[in-house]
Scaffold this active site. Structure first.
Site, PDB file in Angstrom:
ATOM      1  N   GLY A 143     -11.691  26.750 -36.521  1.00 43.69           N
ATOM      2  CA  GLY A 143     -12.806  27.215 -37.539  1.00 43.69           C
ATOM      3  C   GLY A 143     -12.093  27.075 -39.097  1.00 43.69           C
ATOM      4  N   LEU A 144     -11.206  28.353 -39.063  1.00 51.87           N
ATOM      5  CA  LEU A 144     -10.680  28.540 -40.583  1.00 51.87           C
ATOM      6  C   LEU A 144     -10.431  27.155 -41.206  1.00 51.87           C
ATOM      7  CD1 LEU A 144     -10.957  30.977 -41.630  1.00 51.87           C
ATOM      8  CD2 LEU A 144      -8.614  31.571 -41.045  1.00 51.87           C
ATOM      9  N   ASP A 190       0.788  -1.213   0.016  1.00 52.71           N
ATOM     10  CA  ASP A 190      -0.024   0.015   0.107  1.00 52.71           C
ATOM     11  C   ASP A 190       1.022   1.273   0.013  1.00 52.71           C
ATOM     12  OD1 ASP A 190      -1.907  -1.999   0.343  1.00 52.71           O
ATOM     13  OD2 ASP A 190      -2.898  -1.007   1.934  1.00 52.71           O
ATOM     14  N   ASP A 209     -14.782  33.882 -35.828  1.00 49.96           N
ATOM     15  CA  ASP A 209     -14.057  32.561 -36.111  1.00 49.96           C
ATOM     16  C   ASP A 209     -14.699  31.433 -35.031  1.00 49.96           C
ATOM     17  OD1 ASP A 209     -11.749  31.090 -36.817  1.00 49.96           O
ATOM     18  OD2 ASP A 209     -11.573  30.674 -34.802  1.00 49.96           O
TER      19      ASP A 209
END
Ligand code: SF4
Ligand code: SF4
EC number: 1.3.7.7
Lengths: 428, 529
Positions: free
Chosen positions: B422-423, B36, B287
């Protein structure tokens, strides 16, 4: 918790073996479950089902890193409150989970039920479960069990427990036939290198355990000679011996000297002459020497400490001291199997500080006093030590990376040289 | 028993460790087997801490079971106390110790140490990590402050007119998602309306700091997953009100300031507008038009999931198509949120279920944990990480909060970045037959190496088939007419997988055997969005 350390003299008659200091206190080492992380990569048709707690699942995840992208061939059946209440239900639950796993992964050849601390404490009988389930799935999947609990095993001992569980499954080697069995998980590339070397030496047939697929189990019998590729497989070796096999005493195949000694043990058993051994190994040794020379520059004269972790500490210390010129400050090992380490211990320098077990805080005190140039330790300790200005190397990398044999000797040295080179580079 | 491949949360003692590792002067003795101790690496590797977490483990072994374990606990407690000189000692047990019932807490309290010794009940077989952190923080605060609770009915003194309002920030912990930077950002935010931060806890706090909590005028429950119990108790016992809005996103940050203003009795209008964030303008800029209606699947802890949903819907113009959480304790919040967006909530800690849902939904963006990053990678879906469980990546070197106005900026970048810009998206659509924009070209946002593994048509088909969806049987009997197949190729590759799926589903539903160009457009109209 930490009684006074007990001192003990190496017992092999006549040999001046290093003094071993035994410690007991807090340990900082994975449990045997960690072995699954490399075993499941090696045995390609095996699935490891841990019967344990959320802690076990979390350990596997943390040790494997959330970085394995493919679906892993391991999982945890997490025990819940209601499983603890009645053991009978627990078995029914286990059957259900196993069915679920096998339905998901029809490609599985062998399923390991892996015991953990909780399953051991509640006395869940996995051997019986494996037997029962073997009946259910007979002819389709082989179902085996072993325990990798932290109560019984440290880090690499999980592999020992797993391989030991395979021993009864190995087909009988017909009497009168002989074969060489190499024990210990090796990366495929290293396994292939060794197979080629043995072939050139005229040693064969050679088998490896674990195999890549459980459909290709190697035979075992009184004609089998065993070479250990990993120094933590005592239980497996003894189980093989119980089936008549004979363990060849050898150093471990790390570095040139270790690899040569390891191969020599096989050649001697096969009656291959020293000249043949030299002739076959000469090109690889020459390559390895060229590779090592470069790293030796960074390592020579540097002081190194090993915290107990992977069980590879002693063979690696031997390699780094004898072939790379490093100075051993302390060599810690989680446990010391004197029989399996006999050849290695003889090669350690006199007076080396050898410790078995661990008392973490005292160990760290010593480390801070020693301030070695490099410390080999587990993942949990590396950054804290770095932040104290100590350079470190993770031990876990040494069980994952191809480091065995002649052609990896330089890579092995590089693993230790890199942190030092980096420290010399940085100006931040 | 529950079958798990990967898990979202560790056991409850990991939660306890997160609390003590956040603090100074506190030490935890954990009765646990040696394995552990792996938990240390979560802090030292994932969070890159330079110190070990303040935890001592008893690391008992099989041969000690039944005989020496109690002795072991006492030795370990004694040595930890001697060495670390903590001002508060916590004692807990991991899953294995719970089964052997040594009662380490009682043993430690019986040792007469000169500091408070608190024992933690962390039911490992019923609870998980976040619960453990919540409970530990609560026990710690309660344990230290109990003697100072005023008599019932006594109200806190009103704040003197010449003193700034004071707030405590409660809930940030080690291994929390971006807690370090959130604390800084919220501190700035509060300063901007004239509120002082009094105590931050547990992150960076000492036991003495916890004793100072009641001196503040109110508490900010920054991470309900780890602080809601504590805040509730402080409210009941000390009459300290709680600010409950978590300031993630522009809208939520404004609401947060409103709530602070109301509770502190101050005017916050100036701070709210104009705001310093670029995010609202970026989102409005032309955009960003392409972000409109992008389909998003969110899976995270409850706080970040709910906040992300609001940002998606209101601030980025996305469409929330799925939301879920692994934090069952906070399932109600997520259910309510799901209702707001008209989607089916997914409450599970089963990674496979999340994967299945993602495969069904085929979202255009996933917001999730590191686990969802894996799922998304397999399915070829862009993804951003918004919540714990954390990975070394989630502790960036730069300042990157999630909260406040700067947090919104950070999120605009990190969520939008995995999507194609976007572009770029326009160009690919316009010039899809162009030799440079052909559909096998690796999109720039996926990096050069990924080309081979990019979800090509065949890839996403394989995914669709391997995900055991009910469609599988039907879809495999359906054939594509050559002409339809040609037409499908004209559809931009990044939506083609979905188009194929939708068409096949449509065909299956309509009992159509051969997909023609007609079927393709019928399906498009059917699923049209
Ligand atoms: S030490 Fe035991 S309880 Fe902990 S992870 Fe290993 S097997 Fe599981
Ligand atoms: S080095 Fe450690 S923290 Fe980094 S990726 Fe690997 S396991 Fe994760």
């Amino acid at each position: 918790m930490s009684g006074q350390p007990t001192l003990e003299r190496g017992s092999a008659a006549g040999d001046l073996l290093p003094v071993v200091t035994r410690e007991r206190g807090q340990r900082q080492v994975f449990c045997g479950l960690a072995g699954i992380v490399w075993l499941h990569r090696k045995i390609q048709d095996a699935f490891f089902l841990v019967i344990g707690s959320r802690t076990c699942a979390h350990l596997l995840q943390s040790a494997a890193g959330v970085m394995i992208f493919a679906e892993p061939r391991f999982a945890t059946a997490i025990l819940h409150e209601r499983d603890l209440a009645g053991l009978a239900d627990c078995n029914a639950e286990l059957d259900r989970v196993v069915a679920e796993v096998l339905e998901r992964r029809p490609d599985i050849g062998t399923l390991f039920l892996v015991g953990s601390c909780p399953s051991e404490v509640i006395k869940l009988d996995l051997a019986k479960a494996a037997e029962r389930l073997s009946g259910v799935y007979s002819g389709r999947v082989r179902i085996l069990d072993y325990s990798a609990s932290g109560l019984e095993t440290t880090f690499t001992q999980g592999e020992d427990a797993c391989l030991k569980a395979l021993v009864p499954e190995l087909p009988q080697l017909p009497s009168g036939e002989r074969s060489l069995l190499v024990l210990g998980t090796l990366p495929d590339v290293v396994e292939d290198q060794f197979a080629r070397l043995f072939a050139e030496l005229g040693i064969g047939p050679v088998h490896f355990l674990p195999p890549r697929r459980t459909t290709a189990f190697p035979p075992l019998g009184s004609g089998t000679k065993i070479l250990l590729a990993q120094p933590f497989l005592g239980e497996t070796a003894r189980a093989c011996e119980a089936r008549g096999a004979r363990l060849l005493s050898a150093p471990y195949p790390f570095g040139i000297e270790g690899t040569l000694g390891w191969l020599r043990a096989a050649t001697e058993a096969w009656g291959v002459t020293g000249e043949v051994l030299d002739a076959v190994t000469a090109p690889a040794i020459a390559r390895a020497q060229r590779g090592l020379a470069h790293h030796r520059e960074s390592l020579e004269g540097k002081r190194i400490s090993f915290l107990p972790d992977s069980q590879l500490e002693i063979p690696l210390a031997r390699f780094l001291q004898r072939e790379c010129g490093m100075e051993l400050v302390e060599v810690g090992t989680p446990f010391l199997d004197r029989q399996l380490m006999a050849e290695e211990m003889r090669l350690l320098p006199e007076g080396v500080r050898l410790t078995e077990g661990q008392d973490l805080e005292r160990q760290l005190d010593r480390l801070r006093a020693d301030r070695p140039d490099l410390t080999v330790c587990g993942l949990g300790l590396a950054n804290p030590l770095e932040s104290e200005g100590l350079r470190t190397k993770w031990s876990i990398e040494l069980v994952f990376t191809p480091v065995h044999g002649f052609d990896q000797a330089a890579d092995l040295a590089e693993l230790f040289a890199r942190p030092l080179r980096r420290a010399a580079l940085l100006r931040v | 028993m529950q079958l798990t491949l990967w898990t979202y949360e560790g056991p409850p003692h990991i939660g306890a460790m997160r609390v003590v590792a956040s603090m100074q002067g506190v030490h935890l003795v954990l009765h646990a087997p040696q394995g552990d101790t792996y938990a240390d690496l979560l802090f030292t590797m994932i969070e890159r801490r330079g110190t070990r977490p303040p935890v001592s483990y008893t690391t008992f072994q099989a041969r000690e079971l039944g005989s020496d374990t109690a002795e072991l606990v006492k030795n370990c407690v004694g040595e930890a106390f001697e060495r670390f000189k903590p001002r508060v000692l916590l004692v807990g047990e991991a899953c294995t110790a719970e089964l052997i019932q040594d009662q380490p807490g009682a043993l430690a309290r019986g040792m007469g140490l000169p500091v408070p010794v608190l024992s933690l009940e962390l039911p490992a077989y019923a609870r998980k990590e976040c619960w453990g952190a919540n409970e530990t923080f609560y026990q710690l605060v309660r344990g230290l402050l109990k003697p100072r609770v005023p008599e019932a009915g006594r109200h806190p003194e009103p704040r003197p007119a010449d003193r700034c309002p004071r707030a405590n920030l409660l809930g940030p912990t080690a291994l929390g998602f971006r807690c370090r930077d959130d604390v800084e950002e919220v501190t700035r935010l509060l300063a901007s309306v004239g509120v002082d931060v009094h105590v931050v806890a547990p992150l960076g706090a000492t036991p003495e700091d916890l004793l100072r909590i009641p001196e503040a005028d109110f508490n900010v429950c920054l991470y309900p997953e780890t602080a809601d119990q504590t805040c509730l108790w402080l409210e009941r016992m000390f009459g300290q009100p709680t600010v409950k809005t978590v300031p993630i996103g522009i809208g939520a940050t404004r609401d947060f300031l409103d709530e602070v203003g109301r509770i502190a009795g101050i005017d916050v209008t100036d701070a709210k507008s104009p705001i310093s964030s670029r995010m609202p303008w970026y989102s409005r800029s032309v955009d960003s038009t392409y972000l409109t209606g992008k389909r998003v699947f969110i899976f995270a802890d409850a706080t970040h999931a709910v906040a992300a949903a609001r940002m998606c819907a209101e601030e980025l113009g996305f469409m929330v198509v799925g939301i879920g959480t692994y934090a069952r304790e906070f399932a109600r919040d997520v259910r309510e949120c799901a209702k707001r967006y008209g989607v089916e909530p997914l409450i599970t800690d089963d990674y496979l279920e999340v994967e299945k849902r993602a495969a069904e939904l085929q979202p255009e963006l996933m917001l999730g944990t590191q686990m969802e990053r894996h799922i998304a990678k397999r399915l070829g879906i862009p993804c951003a990480v918004i919540s714990a469980p954390v990975h070394v990546q989630d502790f960036p070197a730069r300042y990157a909060p999630q909260m406040g106005f700067e947090g919104a900026n950070v999120m605009f970048d990190t969520w939008v970045h995995p999507l194609m810009m976007g572009l770029e998206e326009h160009l690919i659509t316009m010039f899809r037959e162009d030799f440079e924009f052909h559909d096998a070209a690796t999109p720039s946002h996926l990096g050069s190496r990924v080309g081979a593994s990019r979800p090509t048509e065949a890839g996403s088909q394989a995914v669709a088939e391997s995900a055991d969806s009910p469609m599988q049987a039907d879809a495999s009997t359906i054939i594509w007419a050559a002409e339809a197949e040609q037409e499908l190729k004209k559809i931009p590759f990044f939506v083609r997988g979905k188009a194929r799926r939708n068409t096949e589903r449509f065909a299956a539903e309509q009992g159509i055997q051969t997909i023609t160009v007609e079927t393709l457009y019928d399906a498009k109209a059917h699923f049209g969005r």
